[in-house]
Design a protein around this motif. Structure first.
Motif, PDB file in Angstrom:
ATOM      1  N   GLU A 171       0.844  -1.328  -0.063  1.00  0.00           N
ATOM      2  CA  GLU A 171      -0.014  -0.097  -0.083  1.00  0.00           C
ATOM      3  C   GLU A 171       0.892   1.215   0.088  1.00  0.00           C
ATOM      4  O   GLU A 171       0.375   2.349   0.152  1.00  0.00           O
ATOM      5  CB  GLU A 171      -0.923   0.061   1.290  1.00  0.00           C
ATOM      6  CG  GLU A 171      -0.402   0.216   2.576  1.00  0.00           C
ATOM      7  CD  GLU A 171      -0.018  -0.984   3.438  1.00  0.00           C
ATOM      8  OE1 GLU A 171      -0.003  -1.082   4.405  1.00  0.00           O
ATOM      9  OE2 GLU A 171       0.588  -1.907   2.555  1.00  0.00           O
ATOM     10  N   TYR A 172       2.156   1.222  -0.100  1.00  0.00           N
ATOM     11  CA  TYR A 172       3.358   2.326   0.086  1.00  0.00           C
ATOM     12  C   TYR A 172       3.604   2.613  -1.575  1.00  0.00           C
ATOM     13  O   TYR A 172       4.120   1.674  -2.013  1.00  0.00           O
ATOM     14  CB  TYR A 172       4.285   2.080   0.800  1.00  0.00           C
ATOM     15  CG  TYR A 172       3.699   1.793   2.509  1.00  0.00           C
ATOM     16  CD1 TYR A 172       3.511   2.853   3.340  1.00  0.00           C
ATOM     17  CD2 TYR A 172       3.558   0.614   2.870  1.00  0.00           C
ATOM     18  CE1 TYR A 172       3.483   2.414   4.274  1.00  0.00           C
ATOM     19  CE2 TYR A 172       2.989   0.225   4.144  1.00  0.00           C
ATOM     20  CZ  TYR A 172       2.896   1.260   5.093  1.00  0.00           C
ATOM     21  OH  TYR A 172       2.644   1.000   6.117  1.00  0.00           O
ATOM     22  N   THR A 210       2.912   7.755  -0.678  1.00  0.00           N
ATOM     23  CA  THR A 210       1.588   7.630  -0.602  1.00  0.00           C
ATOM     24  C   THR A 210       1.353   6.410   0.123  1.00  0.00           C
ATOM     25  O   THR A 210       1.745   5.279  -0.257  1.00  0.00           O
ATOM     26  CB  THR A 210       1.057   7.448  -1.866  1.00  0.00           C
ATOM     27  OG1 THR A 210       1.418   8.824  -2.645  1.00  0.00           O
ATOM     28  CG2 THR A 210      -0.342   7.537  -2.123  1.00  0.00           C
ATOM     29  N   VAL A 211       0.162   6.577   1.175  1.00  0.00           N
ATOM     30  CA  VAL A 211       0.002   5.159   2.073  1.00  0.00           C
ATOM     31  C   VAL A 211      -1.477   5.166   1.830  1.00  0.00           C
ATOM     32  O   VAL A 211      -2.279   5.995   2.374  1.00  0.00           O
ATOM     33  CB  VAL A 211       0.459   5.707   3.447  1.00  0.00           C
ATOM     34  CG1 VAL A 211      -0.262   4.395   4.375  1.00  0.00           C
ATOM     35  CG2 VAL A 211       1.731   6.112   3.695  1.00  0.00           C
ATOM     36  N   ASN A 212      -1.964   4.094   1.295  1.00  0.00           N
ATOM     37  CA  ASN A 212      -3.302   3.845   1.001  1.00  0.00           C
ATOM     38  C   ASN A 212      -4.054   4.867   0.311  1.00  0.00           C
ATOM     39  O   ASN A 212      -5.070   5.142   0.694  1.00  0.00           O
ATOM     40  CB  ASN A 212      -4.093   3.320   2.278  1.00  0.00           C
ATOM     41  CG  ASN A 212      -3.616   2.007   2.830  1.00  0.00           C
ATOM     42  OD1 ASN A 212      -3.388   1.039   2.343  1.00  0.00           O
ATOM     43  ND2 ASN A 212      -3.438   2.001   4.309  1.00  0.00           N
ATOM     44  N   GLY A 213      -3.455   5.452  -0.643  1.00  0.00           N
ATOM     45  CA  GLY A 213      -4.190   6.564  -1.350  1.00  0.00           C
ATOM     46  C   GLY A 213      -3.719   7.959  -0.929  1.00  0.00           C
ATOM     47  O   GLY A 213      -3.873   8.964  -1.623  1.00  0.00           O
ATOM     48  N   GLU A 214      -3.125   7.960   0.583  1.00  0.00           N
ATOM     49  CA  GLU A 214      -3.031   9.542   0.879  1.00  0.00           C
ATOM     50  C   GLU A 214      -1.584   9.838   0.825  1.00  0.00           C
ATOM     51  O   GLU A 214      -0.522   9.136   1.139  1.00  0.00           O
ATOM     52  CB  GLU A 214      -3.530   9.489   2.275  1.00  0.00           C
ATOM     53  CG  GLU A 214      -3.148  10.456   2.983  1.00  0.00           C
ATOM     54  CD  GLU A 214      -3.350  10.566   4.725  1.00  0.00           C
ATOM     55  OE1 GLU A 214      -3.133  11.580   5.277  1.00  0.00           O
ATOM     56  OE2 GLU A 214      -3.959   9.813   5.118  1.00  0.00           O
TER      57      GLU A 214
END
Length: 372
Positions: free
Chosen positions: A155-156, A199-203
């Motif tokens: 997710e990164y 970017t972590v889970n889209g953030e």
């Protein structure tokens, strides 16, 4: 801180970065120096530098080559991460050049260590002025003044921009020995200011940090070697590379050396007898059952340098490659110690290769499978 010459598969026997087939011996040219004057002495020949920058930032048609980065960075909410990212290039087969990219990410707050890899068959670029490798969202490119590094793991997703802030270091004058495996050309850019985003889970979050860069290439014999390698960036402005190369069957030393870059920019070459890397602790991988040293002391008596290196994430093994059988340990370390009687602190990376001699000599393609 990578061998057999089986192209891409032989991509892991030294720094970092790995397996069983490396190192070239680039052609050494001679420059004619002509003196002038009525009674000018006979012209002499001066050896061309072993490594010439920025020209040698670009790929070489050698048996094995790799560009390696490690670093530590923090996002805007104080979360700390470490990473390593390496591209291995094998000798061209006609116009086709195999590349293996490997990356790891340490998520310190969660105690996670993620790994992945990608392969690309590229073409020869004889006129390249730097490195540029891209495949499915992964990118490594740079020319010595600026580097762009992009990769994603689970997710990164990382998008890093790194700018060197110190002069390059030519280790041992630019050519280092791997014992019976041969020699490699080797230089380092020891500090690169690093910005970008994670970017972590889209953030997406902005980051700042520091990176270390290595570049090695050469033609290596099919001789297995292991090594303990460390990069250290001290808060007093001192940077250190130290390595010990040994026979994986019995740990007999083949070679060792170090390079110290002082805060004033001066460079000191450290001989094998003056570089001591020891460890009193071990960690056994639950995945491969390989036993690695864990926690190290680096001592350089001539410089009154005594450093203790502790892993941030003890489980920092890179294992299960689909392309190169050897597992290796590659992780961030915290550094404390003394230099000429003064307390010092810093950060660094340690790389351990060769702790499974049977795996190092295994035929290509026999490594455990991995889902990138």
């Amino acid at each position: 801180m990578r061998p057999t010459q089986n192209h891409l598969a032989g991509t892991l026997l030294i720094r970092t970065r790995f397996n069983q087939s490396l190192i070239l011996i680039l052609a050494l040219g001679l420059l004619g120096v002509v003196a002038c004057g009525a009674s000018a002495p006979e012209a002499t020949a001066t050896p061309e530098p072993l490594v010439t920058l920025p020209k040698d930032e670009a790929p070489h048609d050698s048996g094995i080559e790799w560009w390696y980065f490690n670093g530590l960075f923090t996002d805007d909410i104080g979360q700390e991460y470490s990473y390593h990212f390496v591209t291995f290039q094998s000798k061209a087969a006609g116009s086709v050049v195999p590349h293996l990219l490997q990356a790891s990410l340490g998520v310190h707050s969660l105690g996670e260590h993620l790994t992945g890899e990608k392969v690309i068959l590229d073409t020869l670029k004889p006129d390249a002025v730097g490195l540029k490798v891209e495949i499915n969202g992964w990118e490594m490119q740079g020319d010595g003044e600026f580097y762009s590094l992009e990769f994603d793991l689970v997710e990164y997703a990382l998008d890093l921009k790194a700018i060197p802030v110190r002069p390059p270091i030519l280790h041992q004058g630019g050519l280092v020995g791997l014992g019976p495996a041969g020699d490699t050309y080797y230089y380092t850019r020891s500090r690169l200011d690093t910005t970008g985003s994670i970017t972590v889970n889209g953030e997406q979050r902005p980051i700042t940090g520091v990176t270390w860069m290595d570049h090695q290439w050469g033609d290596v014999l099919g001789q297995g070697v292991g090594w303990d390698w460390a990069s250290v960036q001290l808060d007093d402005g001192t940077d250190l590379m130290a390595v010990q190369v040994w026979n994986p069957s019995d740990r007999t030393p083949f070679s060792g050396y170090g390079t110290l870059l002082l805060a004033d920019g001066s460079v000191l070459t450290i001989d094998q007898a003056d570089v001591l890397i020891t460890s009193d602790e071990t960690w056994t991988s639950p995945g491969t059952n390989i036993e690695y040293p864990s926690g190290w002391v680096i001592t350089i008596p001539s410089q009154e340098l005594d450093l203790q290196l502790e892993p941030v994430l003890v489980d920092s093994e890179f294992a299960g490659s689909q392309y190169v059988p050897p597992a290796y340990w590659e992780g961030e370390v915290r550094v404390v110690g003394t230099r000429q009687g003064n307390a010092v602190t810093g950060r660094g990376f340690v790389e351990l290769v060769g702790y499974d001699p049977n795996q190092l000599s295994a035929p290509i393609g026999t490594g455990p499978s991995q889902t990138p």
